[in-house]
Each structure stands twice: as C-alpha cells, then as structure tokens.
Write a protein that holds these residues in place. Structure first.
Motif, mmCIF file in Angstrom:
data_model
loop_
_atom_site.group_PDB
_atom_site.id
_atom_site.type_symbol
_atom_site.label_atom_id
_atom_site.label_comp_id
_atom_site.label_asym_id
_atom_site.label_seq_id
_atom_site.Cartn_x
_atom_site.Cartn_y
_atom_site.Cartn_z
ATOM 1 N N PHE A 1 0.849 -1.193 0.000
ATOM 2 C CA PHE A 1 0.000 0.000 0.000
ATOM 3 C C PHE A 1 0.882 1.239 0.000
ATOM 4 N N GLY A 2 0.700 2.109 -0.983
ATOM 5 C CA GLY A 2 1.386 3.388 -0.998
ATOM 6 C C GLY A 2 0.424 4.491 -0.593
ATOM 7 N N PHE A 3 0.930 5.538 0.035
ATOM 8 C CA PHE A 3 0.068 6.614 0.520
ATOM 9 C C PHE A 3 0.519 7.992 0.049
ATOM 10 N N GLY A 4 1.376 8.023 -0.985
ATOM 11 C CA GLY A 4 1.821 9.300 -1.508
ATOM 12 C C GLY A 4 2.478 10.149 -0.444
ATOM 13 N N ASP A 5 2.074 11.416 -0.368
ATOM 14 C CA ASP A 5 2.655 12.316 0.632
ATOM 15 C C ASP A 5 1.915 12.254 1.961
ATOM 16 N N ARG A 6 0.997 11.280 2.092
ATOM 17 C CA ARG A 6 0.235 11.136 3.344
ATOM 18 C C ARG A 6 0.844 10.108 4.294
ATOM 19 N N GLY A 7 1.973 9.528 3.926
ATOM 20 C CA GLY A 7 2.600 8.563 4.813
ATOM 21 C C GLY A 7 3.463 7.576 4.053
ATOM 22 N N SER A 8 4.293 6.860 4.771
ATOM 23 C CA SER A 8 5.185 5.886 4.154
ATOM 24 C C SER A 8 4.410 4.626 3.780
ATOM 25 N N PRO A 9 4.910 3.859 2.806
ATOM 26 C CA PRO A 9 4.207 2.651 2.356
ATOM 27 C C PRO A 9 4.203 1.537 3.403
ATOM 28 N N ILE A 10 3.235 0.645 3.263
ATOM 29 C CA ILE A 10 3.074 -0.494 4.170
ATOM 30 C C ILE A 10 2.864 -1.741 3.329
ATOM 31 N N ALA A 11 3.493 -2.834 3.727
ATOM 32 C CA ALA A 11 3.331 -4.097 3.023
ATOM 33 C C ALA A 11 2.555 -5.084 3.899
ATOM 34 N N PHE A 12 1.730 -5.884 3.267
ATOM 35 C CA PHE A 12 0.940 -6.917 3.943
ATOM 36 C C PHE A 12 1.350 -8.272 3.389
ATOM 37 N N SER A 13 1.649 -9.203 4.273
ATOM 38 C CA SER A 13 2.042 -10.547 3.858
ATOM 39 C C SER A 13 0.868 -11.491 4.027
ATOM 40 N N SER A 14 0.459 -12.150 2.950
ATOM 41 C CA SER A 14 -0.698 -13.040 2.982
ATOM 42 C C SER A 14 -0.396 -14.304 3.778
ATOM 43 N N VAL A 15 -1.386 -14.773 4.517
ATOM 44 C CA VAL A 15 -1.277 -16.034 5.255
ATOM 45 C C VAL A 15 -2.532 -16.857 4.996
ATOM 46 N N VAL A 16 -2.403 -18.187 5.050
ATOM 47 C CA VAL A 16 -3.559 -19.045 4.855
ATOM 48 C C VAL A 16 -4.532 -18.896 6.009
ATOM 49 N N HIS A 17 -3.996 -18.874 7.233
ATOM 50 C CA HIS A 17 -4.834 -18.700 8.420
ATOM 51 C C HIS A 17 -3.962 -18.175 9.547
ATOM 52 N N GLY A 18 -4.484 -17.244 10.302
ATOM 53 C CA GLY A 18 -3.725 -16.705 11.415
ATOM 54 C C GLY A 18 -3.725 -15.193 11.399
ATOM 55 N N PRO A 19 -2.947 -14.582 12.303
ATOM 56 C CA PRO A 19 -2.913 -13.114 12.419
ATOM 57 C C PRO A 19 -2.393 -12.448 11.153
ATOM 58 N N SER A 20 -2.852 -11.239 10.920
ATOM 59 C CA SER A 20 -2.384 -10.451 9.788
ATOM 60 C C SER A 20 -0.984 -9.920 10.093
ATOM 61 N N VAL A 21 -0.095 -9.994 9.106
ATOM 62 C CA VAL A 21 1.288 -9.549 9.298
ATOM 63 C C VAL A 21 1.566 -8.369 8.369
ATOM 64 N N TYR A 22 2.041 -7.259 8.958
ATOM 65 C CA TYR A 22 2.353 -6.056 8.199
ATOM 66 C C TYR A 22 3.818 -5.679 8.389
ATOM 67 N N LEU A 23 4.390 -5.088 7.360
ATOM 68 C CA LEU A 23 5.759 -4.587 7.407
ATOM 69 C C LEU A 23 5.727 -3.104 7.054
ATOM 70 N N ASP A 24 6.315 -2.274 7.915
ATOM 71 C CA ASP A 24 6.385 -0.845 7.593
ATOM 72 C C ASP A 24 7.804 -0.317 7.663
ATOM 73 N N ASP A 25 8.773 -1.186 7.951
ATOM 74 C CA ASP A 25 10.161 -0.793 7.911
ATOM 75 C C ASP A 25 10.555 -0.510 6.457
ATOM 76 N N ALA A 26 11.212 0.614 6.213
ATOM 77 C CA ALA A 26 11.530 1.029 4.847
ATOM 78 C C ALA A 26 12.342 -0.023 4.106
ATOM 79 N N GLU A 27 13.275 -0.680 4.799
ATOM 80 C CA GLU A 27 14.100 -1.698 4.153
ATOM 81 C C GLU A 27 13.259 -2.898 3.724
ATOM 82 N N ASP A 28 12.362 -3.350 4.597
ATOM 83 C CA ASP A 28 11.515 -4.502 4.286
ATOM 84 C C ASP A 28 10.564 -4.195 3.133
#
Length: 288
Positions: free
Chosen positions: A229-256
């Motif tokens: 997910f990109g947010f332009g000038d409203r914030g840094s991008p966020i990545a979501f990692s898909s899982v078959v079942h279980g908690p949602s996992v997000y990455l917001d570290d710029a390197e990741d």
C-alpha cells in the motif's frame, strides 16, 4: 501539541476512529467538541499523527455509540499506538483484523498485489468469492449460509470502497495463470470471473492487470502473496504478507518494504504486458 511521527499503529487507530465516526454520522467538529479540543487535533489522530489519552478516547467511543466488544479492540489499538515496540513486523492479532486491512486498502493512493495461486481479492467476482468462501465449509466453525453471505457482502463492499476511493491513483495486480487454470473445471465460474476482470479494466482507468504465465522462471515470489500500500505524501508505504490462516502480518520498515517492492518489480518483468494480458484473458474467454 505538534504532530507525532506517523507509525503503523497510529495509522491503524486513526483509520479505525475515522471509520467509526463516519458510520456514526458525526463530523470532526463534533468529535473535537466531545473531547474539548480543536478540530485539528481530531485530524491529527485520524491521520495517524497523534494519539489520545484514555478518557478522551472513551468520550469519542461514547459519541460514536461503539459496542463493548469493538470498544475493547479500539482501546487495545490505542495502547499499542502509545507504546510502539521495536520490531521488524507488526502482527495484528486483535479481533476484526480484516476490517483494518480494508481501512488501509481504501485509503491507499496506490496498491500493488500478487497472489501465486488465487485471484487477488480486488479482482474477485461474486461467484468466485462464493466458491472460495463456500469451500471453507467444515474448516471454520462459522461457515453457515448466513455467515457466508455476510462474508461475500463484506468483500464486495470492500472492493467498492477501494475501487471508488478518492485517494486511489493506481492499482497494479499480477494475476497468476495458475489461478485461471484452476477455474477451468467450472465453465460458468471461469466465464464469470474472466468477464468480471475485463469489465473492471473497461471501467477503471487506474487498474492494471498483468498475467504471470505458468512456468515463469526465477519467480522470487512463488512462495507466497503480498500487497504493498502506498500513501503518496500522506505517509510511508506499508506491506501486507498473505497467510492461509492466522494473524495479519504487516511490514512498515523502509528496508523490508523496499525488498518487497523490488520483488514485485521482478515479478512484473516475468509477466505479459498489460496489453498482452488483456488479449490472453479475451482469448481464454472465447475458448469457454
């Protein structure tokens, strides 16, 4: 008070409070009056650039008539937003994680998504959704017909919110040929899903669909799907990692997020061009 650094936890809290306020039909001015602050303070919180003390948060939840269970979840979000821990990934283990994913999705300015063996969510037709969700029968306890219909309605509403979002400037989705071939055993489902994708392409100028052929060599994402997910000038991008079942996992570290962005770019190099992808889908439809 100045604006705090926007973190993933604060963004989650802000988007949740924005959604609850809009569902309650309240203005930001009314919210500001409820907590005795200027409207700019509410804007900061909803933009993920600030938090609220517990007593102010409770006043907003009272104003929005939030039910006890969801109130508990929002309080937990607020606690997390106030006490960010050092970590590489954020694991959303609170109830209704799907709703917070939808909040991020509908407020993104650009979305890039890939799934290795299923039609990505924003492209799924109602019949495809029903097929996927119905296949969960016997796996999850809440798979009664009424629950299935609720899930389908929610998914379609989520698609509509995102595809009609005022923030959205572009969606780039990689559709794996594996996902297309898996539908061939059901001609009706196959036809409906392909027609749905082509219709979206006809009516959504911001949408790009690329087909990843079977046998693409050196695919760095063959082990799993993800969304950026990109947010332009409203914030840094966020990545979501898909899982078959279980908690949602997000990455917001710029390197990741940078690594996943490069992976997505590499996958796109292996796909057909957007024009070739459309021609592929049209040929497949004619063969039904």
């Amino acid at each position: 008070m100045g604006r705090a650094r926007q973190t993933f936890e604060r963004r989650q809290l802000g988007l949740t409070l924005r959604r609850l306020r809009e569902q309650a039909g309240k203005s930001q001015h009314a919210a500001a009056q409820a907590i005795g602050k200027a409207r700019s303070r509410v804007v900061q919180v909803e933009d993920g650039e600030g938090t609220l003390p517990p007593e102010s948060l409770d006043r907003l939840l009272d104003l929005y008539s939030v039910e006890p269970q969801e109130r508990k979840t929002v309080r937990a979000l607020a606690t997390s937003a106030r006490k960010r821990q050092k970590r590489r990934a954020y694991v959303d283990s609170l109830p209704d994680a799907y709703q917070r994913f939808a909040d991020l999705e509908s407020h993104a300015s650009d979305i890039r998504a890939f799934e290795p063996s299923i039609v990505p969510g924003l492209l799924q037709s109602p019949s495809y959704l029903r097929s996927v969700i119905s296949s969960w029968g016997g796996i999850f306890t809440n798979s009664a017909p009424a629950e299935i219909e609720q899930r389908i309605d929610y998914r379609m509403d989520r698609q509509s919110r995102t595809l009609h979002s005022d923030h959205l400037s572009g969606i780039d989705i990689v559709l794996a040929e594996h996902a297309i071939l898996d539908m061939k055993s059901d001609d009706s489902l196959f036809q409906d899903q392909l027609e749905h994708v082509l219709s979206l392409l006809d009516h959504r100028e911001s949408l790009t669909v690329r087909v990843l052929p079977v046998g693409a060599v050196s695919n760095p994402a063959c082990g799993g799907g993800f969304t950026i997910f990109g947010f332009g000038d409203r914030g840094s991008p966020i990545a979501f990692s898909s899982v078959v079942h279980g908690p949602s996992v997000y990455l917001d570290d710029a390197e990741d997020v940078g690594v996943l962005t490069r992976i997505f770019d590499r996958v796109c190099e292996l796909t057909l061009t957007p024009g070739e992808s459309r021609a592929f889908l049209e040929r497949a439809l004619k063969e039904v």
